[in-house]
Each structure stands twice: as C-alpha cells, then as structure tokens.
Design a protein around this motif. Structure first.
Motif, mmCIF file in Angstrom:
data_model
loop_
_atom_site.group_PDB
_atom_site.id
_atom_site.type_symbol
_atom_site.label_atom_id
_atom_site.label_comp_id
_atom_site.label_asym_id
_atom_site.label_seq_id
_atom_site.Cartn_x
_atom_site.Cartn_y
_atom_site.Cartn_z
ATOM 1 N N GLU A 121 0.845 -1.120 0.015
ATOM 2 C CA GLU A 121 0.251 0.059 0.100
ATOM 3 C C GLU A 121 0.714 1.351 -0.001
ATOM 4 N N GLY A 122 0.465 2.272 -0.880
ATOM 5 C CA GLY A 122 1.298 3.484 -0.905
ATOM 6 C C GLY A 122 2.486 3.373 -1.749
ATOM 7 N N ALA A 123 2.738 2.244 -2.666
ATOM 8 C CA ALA A 123 3.793 2.024 -3.550
ATOM 9 C C ALA A 123 3.767 3.145 -4.436
ATOM 10 N N SER A 124 4.808 3.618 -5.087
ATOM 11 C CA SER A 124 5.000 4.490 -6.211
ATOM 12 C C SER A 124 4.473 4.064 -7.419
ATOM 13 N N LEU A 125 4.143 4.796 -8.456
ATOM 14 C CA LEU A 125 3.681 4.215 -9.616
ATOM 15 C C LEU A 125 4.815 3.551 -10.287
ATOM 16 N N ASN A 126 5.816 4.086 -10.051
ATOM 17 C CA ASN A 126 7.182 3.482 -10.473
ATOM 18 C C ASN A 126 7.455 1.889 -10.308
ATOM 19 N N GLU A 127 7.167 1.725 -8.896
ATOM 20 C CA GLU A 127 7.212 0.476 -8.446
ATOM 21 C C GLU A 127 6.330 -0.394 -8.914
ATOM 22 N N VAL A 128 4.896 0.127 -9.096
ATOM 23 C CA VAL A 128 3.651 -0.872 -9.529
ATOM 24 C C VAL A 128 4.222 -1.276 -10.966
ATOM 25 N N LEU A 129 4.570 -0.522 -11.761
ATOM 26 C CA LEU A 129 4.850 -0.876 -13.096
ATOM 27 C C LEU A 129 5.960 -1.750 -13.300
ATOM 28 N N LEU A 130 6.825 -1.932 -12.473
ATOM 29 C CA LEU A 130 7.835 -2.718 -12.372
ATOM 30 C C LEU A 130 7.369 -3.982 -11.721
ATOM 31 N N ALA A 131 6.684 -3.961 -10.944
ATOM 32 C CA ALA A 131 6.127 -5.124 -10.149
ATOM 33 C C ALA A 131 5.362 -5.898 -11.002
ATOM 34 N N GLU A 132 4.571 -5.210 -11.831
ATOM 35 C CA GLU A 132 3.582 -5.844 -12.836
ATOM 36 C C GLU A 132 4.177 -6.577 -14.337
ATOM 37 N N GLY A 133 5.742 -6.160 -14.298
ATOM 38 C CA GLY A 133 6.228 -6.614 -15.397
ATOM 39 C C GLY A 133 5.988 -5.740 -16.704
ATOM 40 N N LEU A 134 5.502 -4.440 -16.525
ATOM 41 C CA LEU A 134 5.085 -3.669 -17.388
ATOM 42 C C LEU A 134 6.314 -2.622 -17.818
ATOM 43 N N ALA A 135 7.232 -2.728 -16.999
ATOM 44 C CA ALA A 135 8.529 -1.960 -17.255
ATOM 45 C C ALA A 135 9.690 -2.665 -16.907
ATOM 46 N N THR A 136 10.865 -2.089 -17.165
ATOM 47 C CA THR A 136 12.180 -2.442 -16.771
ATOM 48 C C THR A 136 13.027 -1.490 -16.249
ATOM 49 N N ILE A 137 13.967 -1.708 -15.192
ATOM 50 C CA ILE A 137 14.533 -0.734 -14.596
ATOM 51 C C ILE A 137 15.665 -0.070 -15.455
ATOM 52 N N THR A 138 15.841 1.216 -15.001
ATOM 53 C CA THR A 138 16.984 1.725 -15.996
ATOM 54 C C THR A 138 17.737 3.019 -15.073
ATOM 55 N N ASP A 139 18.852 3.451 -15.597
ATOM 56 C CA ASP A 139 19.462 4.568 -15.127
ATOM 57 C C ASP A 139 19.975 4.057 -13.582
ATOM 58 N N PRO A 140 20.722 3.167 -13.291
ATOM 59 C CA PRO A 140 21.435 2.280 -14.365
ATOM 60 C C PRO A 140 20.506 1.034 -14.681
ATOM 61 N N ASP A 141 20.939 0.525 -16.212
ATOM 62 C CA ASP A 141 20.158 -0.542 -16.615
ATOM 63 C C ASP A 141 20.967 -1.973 -15.685
ATOM 64 N N ILE A 142 20.031 -2.765 -15.324
ATOM 65 C CA ILE A 142 20.431 -3.811 -14.472
ATOM 66 C C ILE A 142 20.122 -5.362 -15.412
ATOM 67 N N ASN A 143 20.959 -5.895 -15.838
ATOM 68 C CA ASN A 143 21.037 -7.192 -16.268
ATOM 69 C C ASN A 143 20.886 -8.151 -15.088
ATOM 70 N N LEU A 144 19.859 -8.883 -14.981
ATOM 71 C CA LEU A 144 19.457 -9.945 -14.040
ATOM 72 C C LEU A 144 19.798 -11.313 -14.566
ATOM 73 N N SER A 145 20.283 -11.340 -16.135
ATOM 74 C CA SER A 145 20.463 -12.788 -16.313
ATOM 75 C C SER A 145 21.814 -13.528 -15.658
ATOM 76 N N VAL A 146 21.716 -14.892 -15.567
ATOM 77 C CA VAL A 146 22.796 -15.634 -15.139
ATOM 78 C C VAL A 146 24.130 -15.423 -16.085
ATOM 79 N N LEU A 147 23.680 -15.012 -17.117
ATOM 80 C CA LEU A 147 24.863 -14.486 -18.264
ATOM 81 C C LEU A 147 25.751 -13.367 -17.997
ATOM 82 N N ALA A 148 25.074 -12.469 -17.115
ATOM 83 C CA ALA A 148 25.528 -11.096 -16.695
ATOM 84 C C ALA A 148 26.853 -11.259 -16.434
ATOM 85 N N GLU A 149 27.944 -10.477 -16.736
ATOM 86 C CA GLU A 149 29.124 -10.343 -16.594
ATOM 87 C C GLU A 149 29.534 -9.632 -15.100
#
Length: 336
Positions: A190-218
């Motif tokens: 409750e009270g989450a920012s709209l930024n958080e809601v879009l990320l949590a629902e898989g409708l957005a990706t994080i940026t500035d910085p970009d974060i690579n969550l793949s197991v292949l990330a260097e």
C-alpha cells in the motif's frame, strides 16, 4: 516491496533540512529579518516535493510521462524515474509493451487524480540538482477510485530443448528446459509509487542504471548498480532504488507480464551458450585442452533442434567445424 512511508521519509528529510537552516539563526534575527523570512517562498522549480492533479499521460519514447497541473495555471511534465517500457521480443511486442504500460498508468492514475511527486536528483561534477524524473504516488483520497492492482502475465510459448550430442556415440548429454511463465502476479505494498507498480507487474524494466539480471551477466547486480552512475547514491533516488530493484527482480524471477518475454529470450541465450560449451568440451578431448593429440576433429554440427551430430558427408580432416542447423554457421575455438 516499498514501505508505505518511502516518499514521506524522502520528502521529510529535505523539508527538515530547510526548516533547520531557517530556524538555527533565530536568536540573531532582527524583527525585520524575521518578517522577511516569514514571507519568503521557495520557487516551484526548487521545491523537492510537488502536489497536483493528473492532466494527461504519454510515452514519447520509452519513459512514462505524466502532465501535472500544479495549480495557479502551472503545468509540468514529470517522467517516472528509473522506469522504461519493456523492449524484449520483436517490434510488435515492444510496441505492445509500451501501449500496455501507458494504459495501466491511465488506470492507476486517471486524469484528475491527485498525486504527490517526489522529485529525483541529477548530479554533475560540481552540484546536485532536482530533476524532472520523479517518484509518483497517488494521494490517499485518490486511491479509492483506482481499481486494485491486477496482473495478466504474458505467455510466450515455452521451449523445451535437448542438447544431447547424437551419432558417433558422442560423450555426455545436456538437457535444458524453458519453464512456463508463472500466473502469480506481484502485489506492491500500500502506498507504493507508480514506478514500483509498473515494475512489479512486469510492464516496465529498470533503468539508469540498466540492470542485467541474467545468469549470463558479466557483472553482479551491485557492480551494475553502483558502477558508473551517481543517481542512485544520494537523495530520494538512493531511498527508492532498492525498492524498485526488488520489484523488478520479483517480476523477472516470476516471469510476470512482459518479463516473461525477456526471460524467454534469456533462456535461448543460455541454451545457446550451453550448446557451444558442450561442443568445445567434446572438441578438446579427454585432456580438456585444444591443440593436443586427443582433440576430436569430427565434423560436429547442430541439427534444426539444436542437437549435435557428426556430419559424415564431409571429411573431418581439418575443415571448418560447427556450422549448419541451429549453429548458424558459428565456429568456436581453434578450428575457425
């Protein structure tokens, strides 16, 4: 996920500093100075927190934008900090992701909704300034008019691939299966920012910085987060970013929304790497080294399903190895 007091805490720190600075010299102020201080107001562009009502939504590039009426005929454009539309899959999927993100923003904060805007900061070599990128919250009075958070996971076709070398009794087998996306949606607090809601629902990706969550990330997530960027080291950005990253991580792990498409692409990259690692292992021979007498010089190729086989129609006396089928003509190791 986000604590309810995130934006209040961030705004409170800034306001407290301003008040402390104005009050610390009270004993030395003359009556006329106090009168001047009492009537001085902070310019709008210097205020760390804005309140207003939603006028319109847009996404001219990949960053969600809200036009806000701040009163007295003043409108400003506010961009959601550290958030951009998902860009995985083909062009049609990327465009669909943008359309769904802006549609969700319209439902979360309809035109006329009262919102609170905690402004982020941007840093230069010599100063820190308030930014047009911000963290946006619905005011309590507006939340009752917004439908509860719902998530409809995108369902790409699951892929099951076996990379067992075939023919010539190839040594070793490896099987990789792409799991189907989950149907469990993330639920921001409750009270989450709209930024958080879009990320949590898989409708957005994080940026500035970009974060690579793949197991292949260097690089590790921490190295990516604090490597070359200053925006997440101080101010409201430092307070909000860990929560946004957690929401993004949960959507990635759970294959929520368009993150399911991103995960499917990542699965393919992992499968491809595993195939070539397996081929290299076979070519090195029992001693695990290239360029020795036990190297396997057979003409290994991938079939259309990604399985290894020996092409006996071509001599294996030193020609190019590893083309054809799912290999796409790629050659690895000392055989190129």
């Amino acid at each position: 996920m986000a604590r309810k007091s995130n934006w209040k805490w961030g705004a409170g720190v800034v306001v407290a500093l301003v008040l402390f600075g104005s009050c610390s010299d009270d004993d030395n102020d003359t009556d006329s100075t106090k009168s001047i201080n009492a009537t001085t107001t902070v310019r709008l562009q210097d205020q760390p927190v804005w309140t207003g009502t939603v006028v319109a939504h847009d996404m001219p590039s990949r960053t969600p934008l809200i036009r806000v009426n701040l009163g007295n005929g003043r409108e400003e454009k506010v961009l959601l900090a550290h958030v951009e539309a998902v860009a995985c899959g083909d062009l049609s999927q990327s465009e669909a992701a943008k359309a769904d993100a802006i549609a969700r923003l319209n439902r979360l904060a309809p035109v006329g909704s009262a919102i609170t805007i905690v402004r982020g900061t941007k840093q230069s070599a010599t100063s820190t300034e308030l930014d047009s990128y911000a963290f946006v919250h619905l005011d309590a009075a507006s939340t009752a008019t917004v439908a509860p958070t719902t998530t409809t996971p995108i369902t790409p076709t699951p892929t099951a691939t076996t990379t067992a070398p075939k023919s010539k009794s190839a040594p070793g087998t490896s099987t990789t299966t792409t799991p189907a996306p989950t149907t469990t949606g993330a639920t921001p607090s409750e009270g989450a920012s709209l930024n958080e809601v879009l990320l949590a629902e898989g409708l957005a990706t994080i940026t500035d910085p970009d974060i690579n969550l793949s197991v292949l990330a260097e690089k590790t997530v921490s190295e990516q987060q604090y490597g070359a960027y200053n925006s997440v080291r101080s101010g409201p950005n430092a307070t909000y970013f860990p929560t946004l990253l957690s929401a993004y991580q949960a959507a990635w792990d759970g294959r929520i929304g368009y993150q399911a498409v991103c995960r499917q692409e990542d699965d393919k990259r992992i499968i491809d790497k595993n195939r070539w690692d397996e081929l290299d292992r076979i070519r090195r021979g029992p001693d695990g080294e290239f360029g020795t007498s036990d190297d396997d010089r057979s003409n290994w190729k991938f079939d259309e399903n990604g399985n290894l086989y020996v092409d006996t129609s071509v001599s294996s006396g030193g020609g190019s190895i590893g083309g054809g089928g799912g290999g796409g003509g790629r050659c690895r190791g000392r055989w190129c």
